[in-house]
Scaffold this motif. Structure first.
Motif, PDB file in Angstrom:
ATOM      1  N   GLY A  31       0.765  -1.237   0.000  1.00 38.49           N
ATOM      2  CA  GLY A  31       0.000   0.000   0.000  1.00 38.49           C
ATOM      3  C   GLY A  31       0.793   1.282   0.000  1.00 38.49           C
ATOM      4  N   HIS A  32       2.106   1.229  -0.182  1.00 39.91           N
ATOM      5  CA  HIS A  32       2.891   2.464  -0.183  1.00 39.91           C
ATOM      6  C   HIS A  32       2.691   3.254  -1.469  1.00 39.91           C
ATOM      7  N   THR A  59      -0.946  -0.684  16.382  1.00 50.13           N
ATOM      8  CA  THR A  59       0.173   0.207  16.673  1.00 50.13           C
ATOM      9  C   THR A  59       0.737   0.816  15.394  1.00 50.13           C
ATOM     10  N   GLU A  60       0.876   2.142  15.393  1.00 50.08           N
ATOM     11  CA  GLU A  60       1.463   2.831  14.257  1.00 50.08           C
ATOM     12  C   GLU A  60       2.988   2.752  14.356  1.00 50.08           C
ATOM     13  N   GLY A  72       7.602   6.341   6.046  1.00 52.09           N
ATOM     14  CA  GLY A  72       6.189   6.619   6.263  1.00 52.09           C
ATOM     15  C   GLY A  72       5.608   5.847   7.421  1.00 52.09           C
ATOM     16  N   LYS A  73       4.385   6.186   7.745  1.00 56.25           N
ATOM     17  CA  LYS A  73       3.677   5.510   8.836  1.00 56.25           C
ATOM     18  C   LYS A  73       3.049   4.222   8.306  1.00 56.25           C
ATOM     19  N   THR A  74       3.232   3.152   9.066  1.00 56.86           N
ATOM     20  CA  THR A  74       2.692   1.855   8.681  1.00 56.86           C
ATOM     21  C   THR A  74       2.029   1.202   9.893  1.00 56.86           C
ATOM     22  N   VAL A  75       1.330   0.112   9.619  1.00 58.10           N
ATOM     23  CA  VAL A  75       0.733  -0.718  10.661  1.00 58.10           C
ATOM     24  C   VAL A  75       1.256  -2.129  10.434  1.00 58.10           C
ATOM     25  N   PHE A  93       3.844  -5.289   6.645  1.00 62.95           N
ATOM     26  CA  PHE A  93       3.462  -3.925   7.014  1.00 62.95           C
ATOM     27  C   PHE A  93       2.470  -3.411   5.980  1.00 62.95           C
ATOM     28  N   PHE A  94       1.572  -2.532   6.409  1.00 67.65           N
ATOM     29  CA  PHE A  94       0.634  -1.898   5.496  1.00 67.65           C
ATOM     30  C   PHE A  94       0.752  -0.395   5.692  1.00 67.65           C
TER      31      PHE A  94
END
Length: 98
Positions: A31-32, A59-60, A72-75, A93-94
């Motif tokens: 999803g990046h 959790t981010e 970037g921010k992922t989950v 990771f997403f």
């Protein structure tokens, strides 16, 4: 609390078991850039610390990939555990929507 993880692009043609023996855990980032995914490797010790702090899908995590100049921010979406050994086998990771 922000968790930062640094990762590397997975070398072309590398075998997952060989990576694990050398202390790296295979990972994917989804999803990046829409539907694209990137194959990554993360240091096993970093993954161990991450799993003590992070809750999958909640959790981010700040993911940095210096090689690709992406940050970037992922989950943490999925954690695969080896059924017999109980060790981490693969993580996913997403990318979080900004």
């Amino acid at each position: 609390m922000a968790i930062t993880v640094e990762s590397q692009k997975r070398p072309e043609g590398s075998k997952p078991n060989a990576l694990r023996r050398s202390g790296l855990i295979p990972a994917n980032l989804y999803g990046h850039k829409g539907a694209e995914s990137i194959s990554l490797v993360v240091n096993a010790k970093v993954v161990e610390r991450l799993l003590k702090q992070a809750i999958p899908n909640k959790t981010e995590i700040q993911l940095d990939i210096p090689e690709l100049e992406w940050s970037g921010k992922t989950v943490l979406r999925e954690v695969q555990i080896h059924p017999a050994k109980g060790t981490t086998y693969h993580i996913s990771f997403f990318a979080a929507k900004n």
